[in-house]
Scaffold this motif. Structure first.
Motif, mmCIF file in Angstrom:
data_model
loop_
_atom_site.group_PDB
_atom_site.id
_atom_site.type_symbol
_atom_site.label_atom_id
_atom_site.label_comp_id
_atom_site.label_asym_id
_atom_site.label_seq_id
_atom_site.Cartn_x
_atom_site.Cartn_y
_atom_site.Cartn_z
ATOM 1 N N TRP A 97 0.831 -1.194 0.000
ATOM 2 C CA TRP A 97 0.000 0.000 0.000
ATOM 3 C C TRP A 97 0.870 1.251 0.000
ATOM 4 C CZ3 TRP A 97 1.066 3.109 4.084
ATOM 5 C CH2 TRP A 97 1.644 2.519 5.197
ATOM 6 N N SER A 98 0.237 2.368 -0.380
ATOM 7 C CA SER A 98 0.882 3.678 -0.357
ATOM 8 C C SER A 98 -0.173 4.708 0.033
ATOM 9 C CB SER A 98 1.462 4.022 -1.725
ATOM 10 O OG SER A 98 2.039 5.322 -1.709
ATOM 11 N N VAL A 99 0.205 5.610 0.934
ATOM 12 C CA VAL A 99 -0.717 6.638 1.432
ATOM 13 C C VAL A 99 -0.058 8.004 1.298
ATOM 14 C CG1 VAL A 99 -1.847 7.548 3.513
ATOM 15 C CG2 VAL A 99 -1.885 5.093 3.041
ATOM 16 N N VAL A 100 -0.842 8.999 0.866
ATOM 17 C CA VAL A 100 -0.371 10.382 0.793
ATOM 18 C C VAL A 100 -1.343 11.268 1.568
ATOM 19 C CG1 VAL A 100 0.140 12.356 -0.706
ATOM 20 C CG2 VAL A 100 0.720 10.032 -1.453
ATOM 21 N N VAL A 101 -0.780 12.068 2.455
ATOM 22 C CA VAL A 101 -1.542 13.047 3.232
ATOM 23 C C VAL A 101 -1.091 14.423 2.773
ATOM 24 C CG1 VAL A 101 -1.805 14.049 5.541
ATOM 25 C CG2 VAL A 101 -1.810 11.570 5.251
ATOM 26 N N THR A 102 -2.029 15.287 2.468
ATOM 27 C CA THR A 102 -1.718 16.664 2.093
ATOM 28 C C THR A 102 -2.409 17.588 3.090
ATOM 29 O OG1 THR A 102 -1.660 15.997 -0.221
ATOM 30 C CG2 THR A 102 -1.760 18.358 0.228
ATOM 31 N N ILE A 135 1.233 17.979 11.042
ATOM 32 C CA ILE A 135 0.527 18.092 9.764
ATOM 33 C C ILE A 135 -0.920 17.668 10.011
ATOM 34 C CG2 ILE A 135 0.405 17.342 7.357
ATOM 35 C CD1 ILE A 135 3.412 16.414 7.790
ATOM 36 N N ARG A 136 -1.829 18.599 9.797
ATOM 37 C CA ARG A 136 -3.261 18.294 9.888
ATOM 38 C C ARG A 136 -3.731 17.928 8.478
ATOM 39 N NH1 ARG A 136 -4.783 17.741 14.977
ATOM 40 N NH2 ARG A 136 -4.243 19.491 16.312
ATOM 41 N N PRO A 137 -4.129 16.671 8.284
ATOM 42 C CA PRO A 137 -4.520 16.236 6.938
ATOM 43 C C PRO A 137 -5.777 16.935 6.436
ATOM 44 C CG PRO A 137 -4.102 14.363 8.373
ATOM 45 C CD PRO A 137 -4.139 15.575 9.237
ATOM 46 N N ASP A 138 -5.677 17.558 5.277
ATOM 47 C CA ASP A 138 -6.840 18.094 4.576
ATOM 48 C C ASP A 138 -7.293 17.120 3.495
ATOM 49 O OD1 ASP A 138 -7.128 20.551 5.959
ATOM 50 O OD2 ASP A 138 -5.473 21.400 4.806
ATOM 51 N N LEU A 139 -6.352 16.380 2.964
ATOM 52 C CA LEU A 139 -6.634 15.404 1.911
ATOM 53 C C LEU A 139 -5.838 14.142 2.220
ATOM 54 C CD1 LEU A 139 -7.861 14.740 -0.881
ATOM 55 C CD2 LEU A 139 -5.821 15.777 -1.901
ATOM 56 N N VAL A 140 -6.528 13.018 2.270
ATOM 57 C CA VAL A 140 -5.884 11.729 2.532
ATOM 58 C C VAL A 140 -6.253 10.789 1.393
ATOM 59 C CG1 VAL A 140 -5.685 9.766 4.105
ATOM 60 C CG2 VAL A 140 -6.057 12.076 5.031
ATOM 61 N N THR A 141 -5.249 10.288 0.703
ATOM 62 C CA THR A 141 -5.490 9.331 -0.374
ATOM 63 C C THR A 141 -4.593 8.125 -0.166
ATOM 64 O OG1 THR A 141 -3.839 10.343 -1.825
ATOM 65 C CG2 THR A 141 -6.110 11.117 -2.046
#
Length: 154
Positions: A97-102, A135-141
């Motif tokens: 798996w791979s996760v990106v938090v923006t 980092i407060r996630p606004d977008l999590v994919t």
């Protein structure tokens, strides 16, 4: 043996499945190393760091000379936009798996929070980490790479 004489086995079929935010954050919290991406001198910069996930926020400890420390310090109250990526992908099967938090990164200044985060994370390099970035996630994919037959491969 010439390059064109080699035979290569076709890789096993894999499927890419989108993860929901809750599952992506759960997976992110299961590992301790990732990469933070931020802008430095108008160019993207990537740094490997360790993290902990606390109350849905990604916590990264930094040292005084770190580019991320000075970058977040200069942002004052607004924070800086960053992306944080972590993964767990098997090097042989390429499954995982791979996760990106923006979101926005801020320096943590509250002494109680700093003490809490310091107790929860150990630096992965032998440096004194005087600062903490939240980092407060606004977008999590996220995606999961799973085995699948050729008809299922995406």
């Amino acid at each position: 043996m010439a390059d064109d004489d080699r035979t290569y086995a076709a890789p096993p079929a894999r499927r890419s499945i989108e993860l929901g935010s809750a599952e992506a954050l759960r997976l992110l919290g299961s590992v301790s190393l990732g990469r933070i991406v931020f802008t430095r001198q108008a160019l993207p910069t990537v740094r490997p760091v360790n993290h902990v996930l606390v109350d849905g926020a990604v916590i990264v400890r930094t040292h005084e000379r770190a580019a991320l420390t000075s970058h977040t310090r200069q942002a004052h109250g607004t924070g800086v936009v960053v992306a944080y990526e972590a993964d767990d992908i098997d090097p042989v099967t390429h499954l995982g798996w791979s996760v990106v938090v923006t979101g926005y990164a801020h320096l943590v200044t509250d002494p109680l929070e700093l003490a809490r985060y310091e107790a929860l994370s150990l630096p992965w390099v032998d440096l004194t980490m005087e600062h903490t970035v939240r980092i407060r996630p606004d977008l999590v994919t996220g995606i999961a790479l799973t085995a699948g037959d050729q008809a299922d491969a995406t």
